[in-house]
Every structure is written in C-alpha cells, then in structure tokens.
Design a protein around this motif. Sequence first.
Motif, PDB file in Angstrom:
ATOM      1  N   LEU A 172       0.833  -1.111  -0.050  1.00 39.15           N
ATOM      2  CA  LEU A 172      -0.053   0.129  -0.019  1.00 39.15           C
ATOM      3  C   LEU A 172       0.739   1.200  -0.102  1.00 39.15           C
ATOM      4  O   LEU A 172       0.589   2.160  -0.552  1.00 39.15           O
ATOM      5  CB  LEU A 172      -0.849  -0.182   1.170  1.00 39.15           C
ATOM      6  N   ARG A 175       1.842   2.508  -3.420  1.00 39.51           N
ATOM      7  CA  ARG A 175       0.641   2.961  -4.115  1.00 39.51           C
ATOM      8  C   ARG A 175       0.942   4.369  -4.322  1.00 39.51           C
ATOM      9  O   ARG A 175       1.027   5.096  -3.281  1.00 39.51           O
ATOM     10  CB  ARG A 175      -0.618   2.416  -3.707  1.00 39.51           C
ATOM     11  N   GLU A 176       0.324   5.153  -5.282  1.00 41.20           N
ATOM     12  CA  GLU A 176       0.446   6.307  -5.507  1.00 41.20           C
ATOM     13  C   GLU A 176      -0.561   7.320  -4.644  1.00 41.20           C
ATOM     14  O   GLU A 176      -0.189   8.364  -4.384  1.00 41.20           O
ATOM     15  CB  GLU A 176       0.335   6.732  -6.835  1.00 41.20           C
ATOM     16  N   PHE A 177      -1.730   6.637  -4.469  1.00 41.90           N
ATOM     17  CA  PHE A 177      -2.455   7.405  -3.702  1.00 41.90           C
ATOM     18  C   PHE A 177      -2.311   7.634  -2.221  1.00 41.90           C
ATOM     19  O   PHE A 177      -2.528   8.679  -1.464  1.00 41.90           O
ATOM     20  CB  PHE A 177      -3.869   6.999  -3.844  1.00 41.90           C
ATOM     21  N   MET A 179       0.958   7.870  -1.684  1.00 44.82           N
ATOM     22  CA  MET A 179       2.039   8.770  -1.634  1.00 44.82           C
ATOM     23  C   MET A 179       1.588  10.293  -1.486  1.00 44.82           C
ATOM     24  O   MET A 179       2.085  11.003  -1.145  1.00 44.82           O
ATOM     25  CB  MET A 179       2.739   8.559  -2.873  1.00 44.82           C
ATOM     26  N   ALA A 180       0.251  10.367  -2.566  1.00 43.05           N
ATOM     27  CA  ALA A 180      -0.238  11.620  -2.622  1.00 43.05           C
ATOM     28  C   ALA A 180      -0.613  11.964  -1.241  1.00 43.05           C
ATOM     29  O   ALA A 180      -0.704  13.277  -0.785  1.00 43.05           O
ATOM     30  CB  ALA A 180      -1.361  11.415  -3.434  1.00 43.05           C
ATOM     31  N   MET A 183       1.944  13.274   0.653  1.00 43.96           N
ATOM     32  CA  MET A 183       2.455  14.630   0.191  1.00 43.96           C
ATOM     33  C   MET A 183       1.619  15.859   1.088  1.00 43.96           C
ATOM     34  O   MET A 183       2.155  17.064   1.071  1.00 43.96           O
ATOM     35  CB  MET A 183       2.354  14.962  -1.244  1.00 43.96           C
ATOM     36  N   LEU A 184       0.334  15.384   1.333  1.00 41.94           N
ATOM     37  CA  LEU A 184      -0.380  16.397   2.135  1.00 41.94           C
ATOM     38  C   LEU A 184       0.227  16.693   3.486  1.00 41.94           C
ATOM     39  O   LEU A 184      -0.312  17.709   4.252  1.00 41.94           O
ATOM     40  CB  LEU A 184      -1.748  15.802   2.247  1.00 41.94           C
ATOM     41  N   ARG A 185       1.060  15.898   3.929  1.00 41.61           N
ATOM     42  CA  ARG A 185       1.685  16.201   5.235  1.00 41.61           C
ATOM     43  C   ARG A 185       0.837  16.011   6.448  1.00 41.61           C
ATOM     44  O   ARG A 185       0.474  16.937   7.281  1.00 41.61           O
ATOM     45  CB  ARG A 185       2.437  17.390   5.597  1.00 41.61           C
ATOM     46  N   MET A 186      -0.143  15.036   6.573  1.00 38.68           N
ATOM     47  CA  MET A 186      -1.206  14.867   7.549  1.00 38.68           C
ATOM     48  C   MET A 186      -0.768  14.061   8.674  1.00 38.68           C
ATOM     49  O   MET A 186       0.478  13.566   8.554  1.00 38.68           O
ATOM     50  CB  MET A 186      -2.312  14.016   6.993  1.00 38.68           C
ATOM     51  N   HIS A 195      -6.210   5.725   5.026  1.00 40.21           N
ATOM     52  CA  HIS A 195      -5.611   5.525   3.747  1.00 40.21           C
ATOM     53  C   HIS A 195      -4.967   3.756   3.823  1.00 40.21           C
ATOM     54  O   HIS A 195      -5.039   3.127   2.849  1.00 40.21           O
ATOM     55  CB  HIS A 195      -4.361   6.266   3.128  1.00 40.21           C
TER      56      HIS A 195
ATOM     57  N   ARG B  83       6.782  21.295   8.103  1.00 38.59           N
ATOM     58  CA  ARG B  83       5.565  20.931   7.370  1.00 38.59           C
ATOM     59  C   ARG B  83       4.652  21.952   6.793  1.00 38.59           C
ATOM     60  O   ARG B  83       4.678  21.387   5.329  1.00 38.59           O
ATOM     61  CB  ARG B  83       4.647  20.437   8.675  1.00 38.59           C
ATOM     62  N   GLN B  90       3.440  20.218  -4.263  1.00 33.55           N
ATOM     63  CA  GLN B  90       2.476  18.943  -4.384  1.00 33.55           C
ATOM     64  C   GLN B  90       2.836  18.275  -5.761  1.00 33.55           C
ATOM     65  O   GLN B  90       3.779  18.895  -6.519  1.00 33.55           O
ATOM     66  CB  GLN B  90       1.072  19.591  -4.555  1.00 33.55           C
ATOM     67  N   PHE B  93       0.548  12.461 -10.330  1.00 33.90           N
ATOM     68  CA  PHE B  93       1.233  11.324 -10.763  1.00 33.90           C
ATOM     69  C   PHE B  93       0.922  10.812 -12.013  1.00 33.90           C
ATOM     70  O   PHE B  93       0.153  11.134 -12.666  1.00 33.90           O
ATOM     71  CB  PHE B  93       0.819  10.227  -9.585  1.00 33.90           C
ATOM     72  N   SER B  98      -4.290   5.025 -10.087  1.00 33.83           N
ATOM     73  CA  SER B  98      -3.839   4.539  -8.741  1.00 33.83           C
ATOM     74  C   SER B  98      -3.450   5.472  -7.984  1.00 33.83           C
ATOM     75  O   SER B  98      -3.303   5.534  -6.811  1.00 33.83           O
ATOM     76  CB  SER B  98      -2.527   3.634  -8.859  1.00 33.83           C
ATOM     77  N   SER B  99      -3.750   6.850  -8.529  1.00 33.38           N
ATOM     78  CA  SER B  99      -3.337   8.116  -7.778  1.00 33.38           C
ATOM     79  C   SER B  99      -4.543   8.592  -6.870  1.00 33.38           C
ATOM     80  O   SER B  99      -4.460   9.433  -6.058  1.00 33.38           O
ATOM     81  CB  SER B  99      -2.736   9.264  -8.449  1.00 33.38           C
ATOM     82  N   ASN B 101      -7.462   7.554  -4.048  1.00 31.51           N
ATOM     83  CA  ASN B 101      -7.877   6.473  -3.263  1.00 31.51           C
ATOM     84  C   ASN B 101      -9.209   5.815  -3.576  1.00 31.51           C
ATOM     85  O   ASN B 101     -10.296   6.518  -3.712  1.00 31.51           O
ATOM     86  CB  ASN B 101      -8.188   7.131  -1.715  1.00 31.51           C
ATOM     87  N   VAL B 116      -6.540  18.860   6.234  1.00 34.07           N
ATOM     88  CA  VAL B 116      -5.253  18.919   6.828  1.00 34.07           C
ATOM     89  C   VAL B 116      -4.715  20.311   7.204  1.00 34.07           C
ATOM     90  O   VAL B 116      -3.999  20.439   7.941  1.00 34.07           O
ATOM     91  CB  VAL B 116      -4.540  17.802   5.893  1.00 34.07           C
ATOM     92  N   MET B 166      -3.737  22.411  -1.942  1.00 29.35           N
ATOM     93  CA  MET B 166      -2.862  23.009  -0.966  1.00 29.35           C
ATOM     94  C   MET B 166      -2.341  24.077  -1.413  1.00 29.35           C
ATOM     95  O   MET B 166      -1.303  24.656  -0.570  1.00 29.35           O
ATOM     96  CB  MET B 166      -1.734  21.880  -0.709  1.00 29.35           C
TER      97      MET B 166
END
Lengths: 280, 321, 284
Positions: A172, A175-177, A179-180, A183-186, A195, B83, B90, B93, B98-99, B101, B116, B166
């Motif tokens: 998992l 997987r790119e989602f 990684m995305a 990147m939101l840094r949650m 996720h 942060r 940002q 992909f 797959s980018s 969810n 967030v 973002m």
Amino acid sequence: MSAIAEASAASPGSLRSSHWELWVGGILLTGIVVLALLGPGIAGHDARFVDLDHRFVPPFSTGFVLGTDQLGRDLVARILHGLRWSFATALCATLLASVIGTALGLLAARSGSLLGKTIRQVTALAQSFPVFVLAISLVAVVGNGFVAIAAILGLVTWPVFCRIVQAEAQSLFAREFVMAAEMLRMSSLRLYVRHILPGLVASLSVVIPFHFADMLIAESALSFLGIGAPLGAATWGNMLQESRSYLLTAPWLMLVPAAAVVSLVISANLLGDGLRRRLA
Amino acid sequence: MSGTALLEVRDVSVTFATRERVVEAARNCSLELHAGEVLALVGESGSGKSTLARVIAGIVTPTRGGVYFRSHDLHRSSRSAGRTLRQRIQMVFQDPDSSLNPWHTIGSILTEPLIVRSYGGRTAMQGRVEELLGLVQLDTSILGKRAHELSGGQKQRVAIARALAMEPEVLIADEPLSSLDVATAASIGLLLRDLKERLGIAMLFISHDLASVRRFATRVAVMFAGEIVEAGPCSILDVPAHPYTRLLLASTLTATKRKLDLQLVDDIDALAALPHTAGACHYRSRCIQRIEVCCHEPQLAPVANLAGHLARCHLCHSSPD
Amino acid sequence: MTVVAVEDLSIGRSPSQPIGRSPSQPSGRSPPQPIVQGLSFAVRAGEVLGIIGESGSGKTLTAYAIAGLLPAGLKTLGGRIQIEGRALAELHADERRALAGSRIGMIFQDPLSSFNPVRTIGSLLIESGMRHRRLSRVAARRQAIAALAAVRLPDPATTVDAYPHQLSGGQRQRAMIAVARFNDPALLIADEPTTALDATVQLQILALLKGSLASSALILISHDLRVAASMCDRILVMHRGRCVEQGDAQQVLQTPKHAYTQRLIAAVETLTEGSAPACQAVEA
C-alpha cells in the motif's frame, strides 16, 4: 473499462458459488452467536446440576433433548455453557492476536530501519515455534482459567497477522494514492486510518474467521488434555475428555460435543471461504 | 534569470541497495527552479527522473546532497518546522488509476487537503471544493462518485485539483500525460499550462516525450542513467549538443513525419556492445559518436552556442580535458 | 492479393451469457448493443493498415475477432471476416485455431504479461515450429535461434533459453515479434506495440515491424496518430465502435473529412507542433 477486460473478468459460475458459502456460513454463525448470547438459561436445566436418577438418558428423550451424561447433567445446558466458554475464549484470543499482529505489522512495514528489521526477525522466530507446545508450556507456568487461556493463545498466534499486515501495508505504501496522501503532510494517525487500514480490511476479514476457527480447536484441545478450562467446568473439551470412558455405552456423550465443535468450526471456515472469494 | 531560485537541488545522489547489487538511481544532480517557470525533466525509463522528482517532492530521502525550498533544507528540517513548507510542494502522478484512493468519494478526496490545512468550517470547505472543480473544468456531479467511475482524463483532473487544494508554489507533474489518450492528453496539457499562468505556480514537468516538453516548458534538463546530461532553456532542443538528446529528438515521431529514420535505427543496431567501465562516460555504451576520450567521465559544462546551455559530453567542448 | 477482408462486422455480447454487473452499468435486460458495428475494410499483402482510435473505440476487439481471440461473452454478431479468401464463420473451432496459429501473428501491447513467466522464450518458438511447421525439436531450436537473431536480439543462442523477466521491455517486444513472425504468417496484427516503450526503443521496434512486411500484411492498432503517420499506408479511424473515416494515410492526415479525425489531429498538434511562446521569451 474495456469490453474485453470486463468479459474476461466475469465468468458465469463464480458469483453464485461465493454467495452460498457466505450465506450458509453467515447464517450458521449468527445462529450460534444468538445461542451463545441467550446462554444456558434456555435449556431449562442447570449445567452443573447433578441428577443421579437420570443418568445416561439418550438424546431425543422427553425433558432432555440431547440426553444426559454420567452424572445426570443435561447436555443441552452443558453444550450451551461450553459454547459461551469456547466462543468467548476464541474471540478474545483472535482479537488479541489481531490487534498485536496488526500494530506490529504496521510498524514493520513503515520503518526500513532497525525497528522494522527487528520486528520481522522476531515474527519469523515466533512463527517457527510450534504453537501448541508453546501454549502448553505457558499454561504450565501461568495456570489455566479463561483469562490465562485467551491471553496465551492470543500472545502465541499474533505472527500470522503481523506477516499479512506487513506485506499488505508495504504494498500500500508503494501505491500512488498513499504517496499523494503523504504529500499532504497529514498526521500519521490520519494517514493510517484513512488510507492504510481500509486496504487491510479485505485480507483481515478473511484471516479472522479462519484464525477464530483455529483458536476454537486449540482451546478444545487444551481442555481435552485437561489443561484448558478448570476440571468439572462444562466446556466441550472437558466433555470430550469425560466421554472417553463411555464411548460404547453412551456414544452421544462424545458425539454431541464433537458435533458442536465441528459445526462451529465449519461455519467459521465457510464464512472465511466466502469472504475470501468475495474480497480477493 | 537572476534572483534566488525558489527550489534548489544541490548535488543529489540516491543509491538503493538490493540484495544483489547497489543501484545508483541518481548521481550528483543539481537543478534550479525559479518562480513562474516550467522546468522539464526528460529521460527514458530508468534515467532517474522519477526518483529525482520524488526526492524533490520529499517522499524519497537522498543518500547525498539536499533539496532547498526557499533556502530551507527540505529533508533535514524537523517534521513540524518544515511541515507548512513541504505542503507547498505538491505532486501529480502518472497513473490516474492508482493516484486516487479507491475507497473514498471524490468529494472526500478533495476535502481532505482542506481538512489537513484546517481551512475552515464545512461551508467554507464546500465552497472551496467547488472552486477547485471549476479550475479543472469538472462538474460538481462528480463529488459523490468514486475513482473507478471516472474516465482517465477526469481522474487526472481530480488529481490536479487535489494538488491545487494545498495552494502549492511548486507543482511536480510526473508524466501526467503518458497514460492518457492523445486527445485527453492534449486537453490536460492545456489545462496545466493555463493553471500555471493563472496561478503563477512553478512547475517541474517530467516526461519521456520530448515533443510535449517543447510545447509546455521554459527550461529543459535531459537525464540519462541517473545523471543530467544536458540542460538549458527550451530552445536548446533546436541545437542539441549531447548525442543522447540528438537521438531522442531524432526518434520523436510527429504527425507530419512520413518516414521512419531507418538509417538511425541501423546505426544504433550496428553499435558494438561495450560494457561500462568505472570512470567512463555512462552514455558511452550506447553512443554512436563515441571516441577515445570517452573512457573518462565528462563534466557538465557550458556549451558555447547558447547562454545557460550545459552539456555533459567531451564532444561539445572545444577545450581538451 | 487481399490477405484479410472484413465486411460489415459487428461484435457484441453473446445474448445467452449475462456478464457480471459492474457498478457503472444498468442492470436491465435490454437486447445486446453491439460494441463494434458495420466495420468494413481490406488489407493487401505488403500493406500496412493503421486502426486508430481512443480506448473504448473497439479497435482491439476488432483485432481479437480477426485473430479468433474474443473472450467468452463476446462474439461476432454479424458480417464476415475472410482470411486469404476463407470465411472464418464457415470453419470449425479447430480449423479456426489452426488458421489463427499458422496464418496470423499477433503482437500484444504489454510483453511482460503476454509471455508465460515460467516458460523460456525459446520454448514458445520451438513448440510453435513443431506444431505448425512439423519440424523436429532440433530443427525447431535452430530456427528459433535464427528468428531471434533476425529481430536483432543480442546473443540469440543464450536468449533462446532466457525467461521473459530476464529481458528488458524492448527486448521482450522484439521476442514477441519473433514469435509472431515465426511461421511466416500472412497477417501480422500489432496491438499498441510501442505504447509502453521509450522513444528510442519505439523507433527500433517500429522499424523492425516495417521490415517484417515482405509478403505479409500488417494491421497496426494505436491511439497515437503519430505512430500511424510514420508507419501506415492506409488509416482507418474508429470512434465508439464505428469507422468514421478510412483512406490513404497521407490524405486522411492532411485533409481529414470527419470531425472526429479533425479533433484527433488538432489534439496531436496541440501536444507537439511548434514551440511554446515561453521558449522565445527566455531569450529576451
């Protein structure tokens, strides 16, 4: 989705067969849970009530649907009592193992570092131990009783969850989602809950019923050997142990608890199989 | 272009160790991205461009070197301090499938960045989500759907909207058009260009397709085997210096090119196999122009013809090494 | 000589097999809508026909129908397909399979998933040679090595015993071309053969395909007009299962008649032709 991919993916029989396993397993298990919740009270007799006037009553007799044992105790009541014991022990053991295994699996998946490697080595080591022998040794040290058995079984079987969760979580994270999302840094908590965990649900839902069935058998076996539930308590394993002397004269004393174990294990396995076909 | 760069990559190297061997995915890469420009990173698969993009995005840690965003070290600053800064970079992909969810609705995917960032209350977030959909030319009817119900182009637009939520200063697009049909790719390409102009975002555009790079980029960097072999303004593609860039340009197909360059193919096929020796130019084994001196690794040095044009090749520099 | 002739072809779901429902589709019992409709074209020996369209246009289905590879659940609903003058519909299933194996060579998009990972490259060639050309194992092996050399794979004598994962993407595609060409087929069908490849490798593979023609016909399926422009003699544009335009490649590209073709060409131009104004701005 292209027409070819759709056509190749579906085949006529598969939908129906996965449904029957899911339904049968689900209904059986629900029925059993209802019985467990209702408890021995519905039997009409007390599980420990010794009635020497009614010893060895065969099943389907008036007043005693499943008959009585060598001390005149009603088998229906004893089975239901044993159901509660077995179900609860197996459930707690599975919950404990899944929580520990999932937590460690998530930790192992994330850290490419020392922590991850350590957990992986420990899992491999723990998994190589024969579960049963380990359980027996621990009972010898800790003693028996509900909490002890449930805890021991849970603490000895977590590696299977850890392995599965670690493998799934690792894929998992690639997987790119995910990684995305990173990147939101949650917060890490949010990342895992929103996720990663949904991706684990499918495999965990399949493993849990099978693990539950394994715990049932393990608990019954421990009781059978006399190191599970305290002697005299009405558990299926104990009943099987006591039935040994009367196999030829009162076979129902063995058949009734055996049938109980088998039906609960089969329904759990059917549910697991149905889920596996549905979700995999 | 003067002034401090928005994003600076200094001497980044990424090395992966597998059980059998050590792989150098990126080697001594240095780049600069200024506000308002589009820097294209071009190379074939295995060239290291995706790895470098992920280092810049902050999801892969470099083995050596650093990435500096507004003069802050992206990887070495503490989690909390860096942060907000990291959120300003940002990424979109390559594979739209797959980018996103698969278990969340589109509305949820677009609201998450706002949550967030602690954007505001429910109404404020809803309004912002609708604005974002408008930016990427999608209808609000899409909010209740899930990823598998959308087309490739729509998914990519959602991915862009998520990145924009973002309010980034840098947008990294990792091969955003490669998995799309030509028609869809064209519209997404135009969308990216319009967004960049409207919102003033600096873009790092990664692609293996030189033709689309020409259309959208201000500056180009060509990568091969983990190194930057040529860099400069987009016009270097008219006067390429490095043999690999020349090869890429010659291999690019256009709708007007009616014949395949069979001579080029023959030249490539006729190339004798030459294993890589340590210290030699990494492109040597595939170069049809290789000479004696190529057994020494060339440095990235200016090429005489154009300002800001750099190339890593012995043949491009008149002065002997 | 016409190698393949297709007349008024329609492909759709077989009415007796209900497909499992996908969430985006209605669950009603309407009569099967053809996915491909009214398709007609012919390809001669030595000619390259490009079938261009976006995903979902039916171009891959058409190729599968000609090669006899339609999966269960999809079938030819109407029209005729003729290979070297023989109508496919009039043949038994085994005859059709034999025809497809010996007279048609298929090159798929993703070489990694098209090769069986547990079989060597050579084993496919050897088996094909033994079955369709009745060669002995030794002779077949020799032919296999020659075939791999013909597609310019390095060290063919070793590659013949290699597994698919040991080759690079471009090498696997070359191997697939070798497999497709092995029995000297009358028709080669290449389904998006270079989509997953880099520009330089794409050029080499396309050149290889072009060089394979000799007396075969080639149907090249792609979503990219640029590939068609450099390879094809004739182009057929598909949109939503129908042919919207067909003709000489030069004509279709320079003077497209249908709005959809014009849109495709405009899209390609947006992506590629000309340099962005931004390029010039830097100079100033």
